[in-house]
Design a protein around this motif. Structure first.
Motif, PDB file in Angstrom:
ATOM      1  N   GLY B 110       0.673  -1.328   0.140  1.00 35.60           N
ATOM      2  CA  GLY B 110      -0.073   0.161   0.033  1.00 35.60           C
ATOM      3  C   GLY B 110       1.029   1.356  -0.013  1.00 35.60           C
ATOM      4  O   GLY B 110       0.367   2.333   0.077  1.00 35.60           O
ATOM      5  N   GLY B 111       2.147   1.188  -0.365  1.00 34.67           N
ATOM      6  CA  GLY B 111       3.124   2.109  -0.263  1.00 34.67           C
ATOM      7  C   GLY B 111       2.845   3.198   1.042  1.00 34.67           C
ATOM      8  O   GLY B 111       2.819   2.724   2.128  1.00 34.67           O
ATOM      9  N   GLU B 112       3.425   4.498   0.649  1.00 32.99           N
ATOM     10  CA  GLU B 112       3.518   5.484   1.824  1.00 32.99           C
ATOM     11  C   GLU B 112       2.182   5.444   2.585  1.00 32.99           C
ATOM     12  O   GLU B 112       2.276   5.731   4.041  1.00 32.99           O
ATOM     13  N   LYS B 113       1.131   5.417   2.238  1.00 31.45           N
ATOM     14  CA  LYS B 113      -0.305   5.207   2.842  1.00 31.45           C
ATOM     15  C   LYS B 113      -0.255   4.207   4.018  1.00 31.45           C
ATOM     16  O   LYS B 113      -0.567   4.466   5.031  1.00 31.45           O
ATOM     17  N   ALA B 114       0.018   3.011   3.479  1.00 34.79           N
ATOM     18  CA  ALA B 114       0.089   1.963   4.536  1.00 34.79           C
ATOM     19  C   ALA B 114       0.988   1.899   5.560  1.00 34.79           C
ATOM     20  O   ALA B 114       0.752   1.891   6.777  1.00 34.79           O
ATOM     21  N   LEU B 115       2.228   2.727   5.240  1.00 34.84           N
ATOM     22  CA  LEU B 115       3.326   2.844   6.077  1.00 34.84           C
ATOM     23  C   LEU B 115       2.853   3.967   7.320  1.00 34.84           C
ATOM     24  O   LEU B 115       3.116   3.969   8.181  1.00 34.84           O
ATOM     25  N   LEU B 116       2.106   4.832   6.641  1.00 35.88           N
ATOM     26  CA  LEU B 116       1.668   6.074   7.570  1.00 35.88           C
ATOM     27  C   LEU B 116       0.565   5.609   8.483  1.00 35.88           C
ATOM     28  O   LEU B 116       0.750   6.023   9.573  1.00 35.88           O
ATOM     29  N   GLU B 117      -0.192   4.427   7.931  1.00 31.67           N
ATOM     30  CA  GLU B 117      -1.213   3.956   8.941  1.00 31.67           C
ATOM     31  C   GLU B 117      -0.468   3.165   9.929  1.00 31.67           C
ATOM     32  O   GLU B 117      -0.821   3.371  11.177  1.00 31.67           O
ATOM     33  N   MET B 118       0.346   2.345   9.528  1.00 31.16           N
ATOM     34  CA  MET B 118       1.141   1.804  10.574  1.00 31.16           C
ATOM     35  C   MET B 118       1.918   2.695  11.620  1.00 31.16           C
ATOM     36  O   MET B 118       1.840   2.349  12.867  1.00 31.16           O
ATOM     37  N   ALA B 119       2.360   3.700  11.177  1.00 28.78           N
ATOM     38  CA  ALA B 119       3.093   4.685  11.887  1.00 28.78           C
ATOM     39  C   ALA B 119       2.314   5.242  13.052  1.00 28.78           C
ATOM     40  O   ALA B 119       2.606   5.275  14.093  1.00 28.78           O
ATOM     41  N   MET B 120       1.043   5.678  12.630  1.00 30.16           N
ATOM     42  CA  MET B 120      -0.194   6.306  13.520  1.00 30.16           C
ATOM     43  C   MET B 120      -0.213   5.396  14.522  1.00 30.16           C
ATOM     44  O   MET B 120      -0.348   5.682  15.681  1.00 30.16           O
ATOM     45  N   ALA B 121      -0.653   3.837  14.138  1.00 24.72           N
ATOM     46  CA  ALA B 121      -1.043   3.101  14.956  1.00 24.72           C
ATOM     47  C   ALA B 121       0.008   2.642  15.985  1.00 24.72           C
ATOM     48  O   ALA B 121      -0.174   2.249  17.300  1.00 24.72           O
ATOM     49  N   THR B 122       1.203   2.826  15.663  1.00 27.51           N
ATOM     50  CA  THR B 122       2.201   2.576  16.631  1.00 27.51           C
ATOM     51  C   THR B 122       2.710   3.826  17.347  1.00 27.51           C
ATOM     52  O   THR B 122       3.829   3.501  18.303  1.00 27.51           O
ATOM     53  N   HIS B 123       2.698   5.149  16.868  1.00 21.33           N
ATOM     54  CA  HIS B 123       3.331   5.901  17.644  1.00 21.33           C
ATOM     55  C   HIS B 123       2.499   6.923  18.284  1.00 21.33           C
ATOM     56  O   HIS B 123       2.923   7.787  19.100  1.00 21.33           O
ATOM     57  N   ALA B 124       1.242   6.771  18.124  1.00 22.99           N
ATOM     58  CA  ALA B 124       0.164   7.661  18.791  1.00 22.99           C
ATOM     59  C   ALA B 124      -0.536   6.752  20.066  1.00 22.99           C
ATOM     60  O   ALA B 124      -0.375   5.924  20.186  1.00 22.99           O
ATOM     61  N   ASN B 125      -1.089   7.691  20.822  1.00 23.63           N
ATOM     62  CA  ASN B 125      -1.930   7.423  22.076  1.00 23.63           C
ATOM     63  C   ASN B 125      -1.075   6.922  23.218  1.00 23.63           C
ATOM     64  O   ASN B 125      -1.481   6.378  24.045  1.00 23.63           O
ATOM     65  N   ILE B 126       0.193   7.394  23.107  1.00 22.88           N
ATOM     66  CA  ILE B 126       0.996   7.005  24.310  1.00 22.88           C
ATOM     67  C   ILE B 126       1.791   8.485  24.501  1.00 22.88           C
ATOM     68  O   ILE B 126       1.734   9.268  23.787  1.00 22.88           O
ATOM     69  N   THR B 127       2.387   8.391  25.964  1.00 27.69           N
ATOM     70  CA  THR B 127       3.081   9.711  26.191  1.00 27.69           C
ATOM     71  C   THR B 127       4.251   9.996  25.381  1.00 27.69           C
ATOM     72  O   THR B 127       4.844   8.836  25.073  1.00 27.69           O
ATOM     73  N   GLU B 128       4.935  11.130  25.339  1.00 32.00           N
ATOM     74  CA  GLU B 128       6.181  11.259  24.570  1.00 32.00           C
ATOM     75  C   GLU B 128       7.244  10.315  25.194  1.00 32.00           C
ATOM     76  O   GLU B 128       8.106   9.911  24.710  1.00 32.00           O
ATOM     77  N   ASP B 129       7.072  10.275  26.656  1.00 28.29           N
ATOM     78  CA  ASP B 129       8.168   9.498  27.367  1.00 28.29           C
ATOM     79  C   ASP B 129       8.010   8.212  27.046  1.00 28.29           C
ATOM     80  O   ASP B 129       9.146   7.447  26.768  1.00 28.29           O
ATOM     81  N   GLU B 130       7.020   7.569  26.882  1.00 28.70           N
ATOM     82  CA  GLU B 130       6.471   6.137  26.720  1.00 28.70           C
ATOM     83  C   GLU B 130       7.100   5.738  25.115  1.00 28.70           C
ATOM     84  O   GLU B 130       7.705   4.715  25.009  1.00 28.70           O
TER      85      GLU B 130
END
Ligand SMILES: [Ca+2]
Ligand SMILES: [Ca+2]
Lengths: 328, 328
Positions: B110-130
């Motif tokens: 899925g190219g950039e879009k798929a990578l972005l979706e996976m980045a969001m799912a793994t990088h968000a909803n946690i604190t900056e320190d976590e």
């Protein structure tokens, strides 16, 4: 000889020359020095490595004055007058019409929203370089309506000493302003010794384009970050990436920055400049429309924030070379 | 004795010790040194004051390797596996399902879009320190699938020397990465000597909140800045506030940063790392899915950008203490 005696007296209780000579001997001064001593003492359990010595300072009311209006608002008003020939529609359109009539109170009757609309109209659709030049020209030629001195001379000498003291102790010192980032960056280095890349502030978006054959960055009329209240920790995260150990502000707009700073592990310092000096500067807090200080004052004891009382704690307000200039 | 002879040989032609010892004597090396000499010589018409000596470096493919996939993609895949127990829905949902089956090519279909979706799912909803701790732990325990060495050891020794050389000449050196700002900030200081606040990168939004009684900054799943292509000058404007005089990249993603840098008045330097060394690193340019270098290569002559040929210009690729480690 008198100066020498004063200088000697000021060093009593300190091993080194007084790092904060414009501060009266007081609990707030002593608490700052004790904090710096312990975080820089490699043998102390409170030692903090230089990489983590992050200090953040609010600008309006913390590093320079902000009464009777934020200085950037004066810029916006002057800029509206300057741009008016290109905007004949402003003659009929509020809040611009009031500005052009010189009725600033009416112009500001719409509150933050009106100010934001005027900021957009004056800060956007030009290149970053054009904007910086406009601000630099304005600062160089405009005087404060009450004091008659340049805005950049209305900086607080005791705070300049504090910034310098922290820097000499390997702190990284940042400005975290509710004011416009590109506005503050124009004078941060000359006024405070803080380089532009260490300024965080409210911002509008920007875009890259080729204009007249040259690649430029254009400021666009959309809000990017409101670097005030809950926006301050967000701005700190965005620009610095870690929690400060020292934060200074003067209003409830700094509450969350102070709270975020103080909640970190290890030694932390929160400082609030309290404007108590109607004779030498301005006196205001809970009821002021500009720089309201209410909840942060209430919570300062439980949060262990140090209140700096301008009248009692500071020997002088503005740099002495400024005070010796006759007011106009 | 042999080392001494080599060291002496390397200084021929220079007044001082060679500042770039891992660079072969070449036109690109000489052009870098000539540039630094002239902008730091107070008597030169090309002199630039330290405050304006801004240098910006792309990260992936410019400061460390990026093949066969951006290293941050490996982090994302590993993080998806780690978080999978909390996300049973991923077993059926692409691109996550492919990652969990170990089929990375399908995951990236899925190219950039798929990578972005996976980045969001793994990088968000946690604190900056976590988030920072998660990246630091991963970097400390994971090896590159081809070289068998740590990702942070796959940094380019000649570029480390260049960064250090610029810094010794009072340049302010920034990273301007298409990768995630919070990801790069975790290792920028230890890997390159560049502190987190001098890292610019792609970002997601963040918010301030009180979580479990503590004030924290939470990363949220919305795009903030895509710091690639036209986003790079925008990121530079946002974080630095002025045009660099030196920029280094390796792909068409750096085109606008190079263009923006080179279009300023006065002396400017644009550098492109060309991956030509299939034996010691990787060889790729116009047809690569990762780090495609096409238009910037075409325009390098007219834009006066210096092409660094890894194979010819660099004596070593990774730091020597790494090359002396047997590969696994
Ligand atoms: Ca303030
Ligand atoms: Ca790259």
């Amino acid at each position: 000889m008198k100066n020498l005696t004063l200088a000697l007296a000021a060093t009593i209780g300190f091993l080194h020359a007084d790092p904060l000579p414009s501060w009266n001997k007081s609990d707030s001064k002593q608490s700052i020095i004790s904090f710096v001593d312990k975080v820089t003492d490699a043998g102390s359990p409170d030692y903090v490595a230089p990489a983590h010595r992050i200090a953040t300072f609010d600008n309006d009311g913390t590093l320079w004055s902000e009464q009777p209006m934020y200085f950037q608002a004066y810029y916006i008003f002057d800029r509206i007058k300057q741009l008016a020939p290109e905007h004949p529609e402003w003659k009929e359109k509020e809040p611009f019409a009031s500005v052009l009539k010189g009725d600033l109170n009416s112009a500001l009757a719409g509150g933050e929203k009106a100010l934001l609309e005027m900021a957009m109209a004056t800060h956007a659709n030009i290149t970053e370089d054009e904007f910086s030049k406009s601000v630099a020209d304005w600062l160089a030629t405009t005087k404060h309506p009450k004091t008659g001195i340049a805005y950049t001379d209305m900086v607080f000498q005791p705070m300049l000493e504090l910034i310098n003291y922290l820097r000499l102790n390997d702190f990284k010192v940042f400005i975290v302003s509710g004011g416009g980032i590109d506005f503050v960056r124009v004078f941060s280095e000359s006024a405070y010794g803080i380089p532009p890349e260490r300024v965080i502030g409210s911002s509008i978006k920007a875009k890259f384009e080729i204009r007249d054959g040259k690649p430029v960055v254009i400021k666009t009329p959309e809000i990017d970050l409101i670097d005030d209240k809950v926006g301050k920790p967000v701005g700190i995260h965005r620009y610095i990436g870690s929690r400060p150990i020292f934060a200074a502000g003067n209003s409830d707009g700094d509450y969350q920055m102070l709270q975020y700073t103080s909640a970190g592990e290890g030694p932390r310092f929160g400082l609030i400049v309290h404007h108590t000096d109607a004779d030498r500067e301005f006196a205001y807090d809970r009821d002021s429309h500009v720089g309201q200080l209410n909840k942060a004052l209430d919570d300062s004891k439980t949060q262990n924030w140090t209140i700096v009382d301008m009248k009692k704690d500071w020997k002088i307000i503005y740099p002495e070379y400024i005070e010796s200039t006759p007011s106009q």
